[in-house]
Design a protein around this motif. Sequence first.
Motif, PDB file in Angstrom:
ATOM      1  N   ASN A  32      14.673  -1.353   7.682  1.00  0.00           N
ATOM      2  CA  ASN A  32      13.619  -0.673   7.766  1.00  0.00           C
ATOM      3  C   ASN A  32      12.303  -1.456   7.706  1.00  0.00           C
ATOM      4  OD1 ASN A  32      14.477   2.675   7.585  1.00  0.00           O
ATOM      5  ND2 ASN A  32      15.907   1.397   6.357  1.00  0.00           N
ATOM      6  N   PRO A  33      12.127  -2.005   8.842  1.00  0.00           N
ATOM      7  CA  PRO A  33      10.842  -2.876   8.803  1.00  0.00           C
ATOM      8  C   PRO A  33       9.469  -2.401   8.264  1.00  0.00           C
ATOM      9  CG  PRO A  33      11.504  -2.391  10.874  1.00  0.00           C
ATOM     10  CD  PRO A  33      12.592  -2.025  10.299  1.00  0.00           C
ATOM     11  N   THR A  34       9.736  -1.158   8.409  1.00  0.00           N
ATOM     12  CA  THR A  34       8.529   0.078   8.109  1.00  0.00           C
ATOM     13  C   THR A  34       9.241   1.175   7.647  1.00  0.00           C
ATOM     14  OG1 THR A  34       8.102   1.161  10.256  1.00  0.00           O
ATOM     15  CG2 THR A  34       6.722  -0.862   9.804  1.00  0.00           C
ATOM     16  N   THR A  35       8.638   1.867   6.464  1.00  0.00           N
ATOM     17  CA  THR A  35       9.250   3.118   6.023  1.00  0.00           C
ATOM     18  C   THR A  35       7.990   4.127   5.479  1.00  0.00           C
ATOM     19  OG1 THR A  35      10.988   3.704   4.691  1.00  0.00           O
ATOM     20  CG2 THR A  35       9.648   2.084   3.770  1.00  0.00           C
ATOM     21  N   THR A  36       8.546   4.980   4.930  1.00  0.00           N
ATOM     22  CA  THR A  36       7.568   6.123   4.120  1.00  0.00           C
ATOM     23  C   THR A  36       8.145   6.128   2.792  1.00  0.00           C
ATOM     24  OG1 THR A  36       9.160   8.050   4.689  1.00  0.00           O
ATOM     25  CG2 THR A  36       7.260   7.370   6.538  1.00  0.00           C
ATOM     26  N   ARG A  37       7.209   6.902   2.076  1.00  0.00           N
ATOM     27  CA  ARG A  37       7.649   7.323   0.585  1.00  0.00           C
ATOM     28  C   ARG A  37       8.764   8.099   0.684  1.00  0.00           C
ATOM     29  NH1 ARG A  37       2.500   6.438  -2.903  1.00  0.00           N
ATOM     30  NH2 ARG A  37       3.670   7.933  -4.463  1.00  0.00           N
ATOM     31  N   SER A  38       8.641   9.047   1.501  1.00  0.00           N
ATOM     32  CA  SER A  38       9.913   9.938   1.566  1.00  0.00           C
ATOM     33  C   SER A  38      11.343   9.234   1.653  1.00  0.00           C
ATOM     34  CB  SER A  38       9.588  11.308   2.462  1.00  0.00           C
ATOM     35  OG  SER A  38       8.527  12.005   2.436  1.00  0.00           O
ATOM     36  N   LYS A  39      11.230   8.330   2.561  1.00  0.00           N
ATOM     37  CA  LYS A  39      12.305   7.583   2.910  1.00  0.00           C
ATOM     38  C   LYS A  39      12.997   6.773   1.564  1.00  0.00           C
ATOM     39  CE  LYS A  39      12.000   7.370   7.827  1.00  0.00           C
ATOM     40  NZ  LYS A  39      11.825   6.399   9.120  1.00  0.00           N
ATOM     41  N   ILE A  40      11.860   6.029   0.810  1.00  0.00           N
ATOM     42  CA  ILE A  40      12.218   5.575  -0.278  1.00  0.00           C
ATOM     43  C   ILE A  40      12.929   6.425  -1.206  1.00  0.00           C
ATOM     44  CG2 ILE A  40      10.973   4.394  -2.329  1.00  0.00           C
ATOM     45  CD1 ILE A  40      11.196   2.424   0.195  1.00  0.00           C
ATOM     46  N   PHE A  41      12.160   7.343  -1.417  1.00  0.00           N
ATOM     47  CA  PHE A  41      12.817   8.428  -2.388  1.00  0.00           C
ATOM     48  C   PHE A  41      14.191   9.056  -2.015  1.00  0.00           C
ATOM     49  CE2 PHE A  41       8.648   8.455  -3.973  1.00  0.00           C
ATOM     50  CZ  PHE A  41       8.880   8.511  -5.585  1.00  0.00           C
ATOM     51  N   ARG A  42      14.493   9.253  -0.819  1.00  0.00           N
ATOM     52  CA  ARG A  42      15.796   9.636  -0.369  1.00  0.00           C
ATOM     53  C   ARG A  42      16.766   8.462  -0.689  1.00  0.00           C
ATOM     54  NH1 ARG A  42      13.019  12.458   3.756  1.00  0.00           N
ATOM     55  NH2 ARG A  42      13.227  10.506   5.303  1.00  0.00           N
ATOM     56  N   LYS A  43      16.494   7.145  -0.615  1.00  0.00           N
ATOM     57  CA  LYS A  43      17.089   5.992  -0.939  1.00  0.00           C
ATOM     58  C   LYS A  43      17.392   6.116  -2.589  1.00  0.00           C
ATOM     59  CE  LYS A  43      19.798   2.518   0.076  1.00  0.00           C
ATOM     60  NZ  LYS A  43      21.147   2.749   0.767  1.00  0.00           N
ATOM     61  N   VAL A  44      16.397   6.210  -3.269  1.00  0.00           N
ATOM     62  CA  VAL A  44      16.718   6.408  -4.646  1.00  0.00           C
ATOM     63  C   VAL A  44      17.508   7.344  -5.024  1.00  0.00           C
ATOM     64  CG1 VAL A  44      15.519   6.992  -6.773  1.00  0.00           C
ATOM     65  CG2 VAL A  44      14.271   5.541  -5.315  1.00  0.00           C
ATOM     66  N   ARG A  45      17.613   8.595  -4.383  1.00  0.00           N
ATOM     67  CA  ARG A  45      18.563   9.638  -4.845  1.00  0.00           C
ATOM     68  C   ARG A  45      19.785   9.008  -4.288  1.00  0.00           C
ATOM     69  NH1 ARG A  45      14.580  12.762  -2.630  1.00  0.00           N
ATOM     70  NH2 ARG A  45      15.599  13.436  -0.849  1.00  0.00           N
ATOM     71  N   GLU A  46      20.167   8.443  -3.219  1.00  0.00           N
ATOM     72  CA  GLU A  46      21.352   8.107  -2.445  1.00  0.00           C
ATOM     73  C   GLU A  46      22.041   7.212  -3.441  1.00  0.00           C
ATOM     74  OE1 GLU A  46      22.793   4.980   0.897  1.00  0.00           O
ATOM     75  OE2 GLU A  46      21.419   6.446   1.335  1.00  0.00           O
ATOM     76  N   ILE A  47      21.260   6.165  -4.138  1.00  0.00           N
ATOM     77  CA  ILE A  47      21.747   5.303  -4.952  1.00  0.00           C
ATOM     78  C   ILE A  47      22.162   5.873  -6.429  1.00  0.00           C
ATOM     79  CG2 ILE A  47      21.046   3.315  -6.481  1.00  0.00           C
ATOM     80  CD1 ILE A  47      19.437   2.091  -4.105  1.00  0.00           C
ATOM     81  N   ALA A  48      21.483   6.866  -6.848  1.00  0.00           N
ATOM     82  CA  ALA A  48      21.642   7.710  -7.973  1.00  0.00           C
ATOM     83  C   ALA A  48      23.034   8.366  -7.854  1.00  0.00           C
ATOM     84  CB  ALA A  48      20.788   8.486  -8.371  1.00  0.00           C
ATOM     85  N   ASN A  81       0.718  -0.964  -0.029  1.00  0.00           N
ATOM     86  CA  ASN A  81       0.007  -0.081  -0.113  1.00  0.00           C
ATOM     87  C   ASN A  81       0.943   1.461   0.154  1.00  0.00           C
ATOM     88  OD1 ASN A  81      -2.541  -1.367   0.139  1.00  0.00           O
ATOM     89  ND2 ASN A  81      -2.271  -1.718   2.475  1.00  0.00           N
ATOM     90  N   LEU A  82       2.277   1.166   0.077  1.00  0.00           N
ATOM     91  CA  LEU A  82       3.193   2.388   0.032  1.00  0.00           C
ATOM     92  C   LEU A  82       3.099   3.003  -1.274  1.00  0.00           C
ATOM     93  CD1 LEU A  82       4.643   4.074   2.229  1.00  0.00           C
ATOM     94  CD2 LEU A  82       6.606   2.704   1.445  1.00  0.00           C
ATOM     95  N   PHE A  83       3.327   2.042  -2.209  1.00  0.00           N
ATOM     96  CA  PHE A  83       3.145   2.283  -3.887  1.00  0.00           C
ATOM     97  C   PHE A  83       2.392   1.530  -4.466  1.00  0.00           C
ATOM     98  CE2 PHE A  83       7.063   4.027  -2.259  1.00  0.00           C
ATOM     99  CZ  PHE A  83       7.433   5.153  -3.303  1.00  0.00           C
ATOM    100  N   THR A  84       1.518   1.820  -5.737  1.00  0.00           N
ATOM    101  CA  THR A  84       0.815   1.016  -6.596  1.00  0.00           C
ATOM    102  C   THR A  84       1.766   0.510  -7.499  1.00  0.00           C
ATOM    103  OG1 THR A  84       0.216   2.783  -8.128  1.00  0.00           O
ATOM    104  CG2 THR A  84      -1.039   2.519  -6.199  1.00  0.00           C
ATOM    105  N   PRO A  85       1.260  -0.660  -8.167  1.00  0.00           N
ATOM    106  CA  PRO A  85       2.064  -1.178  -9.433  1.00  0.00           C
ATOM    107  C   PRO A  85       2.044  -0.159 -10.707  1.00  0.00           C
ATOM    108  CG  PRO A  85       0.647  -2.864  -8.213  1.00  0.00           C
ATOM    109  CD  PRO A  85       0.354  -1.601  -7.856  1.00  0.00           C
ATOM    110  N   ASN A  86       1.053   0.418 -10.612  1.00  0.00           N
ATOM    111  CA  ASN A  86       1.038   1.573 -11.766  1.00  0.00           C
ATOM    112  C   ASN A  86       2.250   2.623 -11.456  1.00  0.00           C
ATOM    113  OD1 ASN A  86      -1.767   0.684 -11.027  1.00  0.00           O
ATOM    114  ND2 ASN A  86      -1.855   1.209 -13.421  1.00  0.00           N
TER     115      ASN A  86
END
Length: 203
Positions: free
Chosen positions: A172-188, A132-137
């Motif tokens: 991170n057994p639980t997380t937020t969309r903001s944390k996910i996006f921060r990780k995306v930028r860190e990997i980038a 429920n954090l993101f949708t497949p779309n």
Amino acid sequence: MISRRRVLAGDLIQDSMGRRVIVLGEIEAWTADENRFHVRYGDGSEGLVAPERAKLVREAEPPPGKTNTTRQRGPTPETGRPSLVLDEPDSTVGYAKSKEYRETFLKKNPHLGREVVVHHAVPQHVLVKYPNLFTPNEIHSLENLRRIPKELDSTLHHRDIRGEWNRFFRENPTTTRSKIFRKVREIAAMYGHQFVPPVRGGK
């Protein structure tokens, strides 16, 4: 009625029936007056709410060091509509009509040929790890797809980037969309120069 200021993902709004819902993003329509908020209800279901039938209850807390500022809106490149503008100024995912993400990517990049490795910036496993954090779309949208050189698939894709996400999932057994996006930028920031085309850490 909510004014035309940007309502951000994570904001709490109240719909016309008095239900309080979390905003996931905004569906772009052909005209601004037709836009709808993509929301999640308390039972986990999702829906659309018209701005003129809603009122803002509480703004989401911005990421550390950032403020809620107006962002440029823009349509999904693959279709011209619709797209979701999320709560990180430098991070967006779109709204894919199809879950066939390779076809979505190749339709936009036919010059690359079919022998490409398509990488999800926000990984598909997020759908399982954090339901429920993101949708497949969103996960399969063009904005979330990157090309990795085929010769780097086993090292960059399956070892380095997957290792980063596996560590994130463990910590991170639980997380937020903001944390996910921060990780995306860190990997980038670490590996984006090896993507085709290159992606910077702020993307």
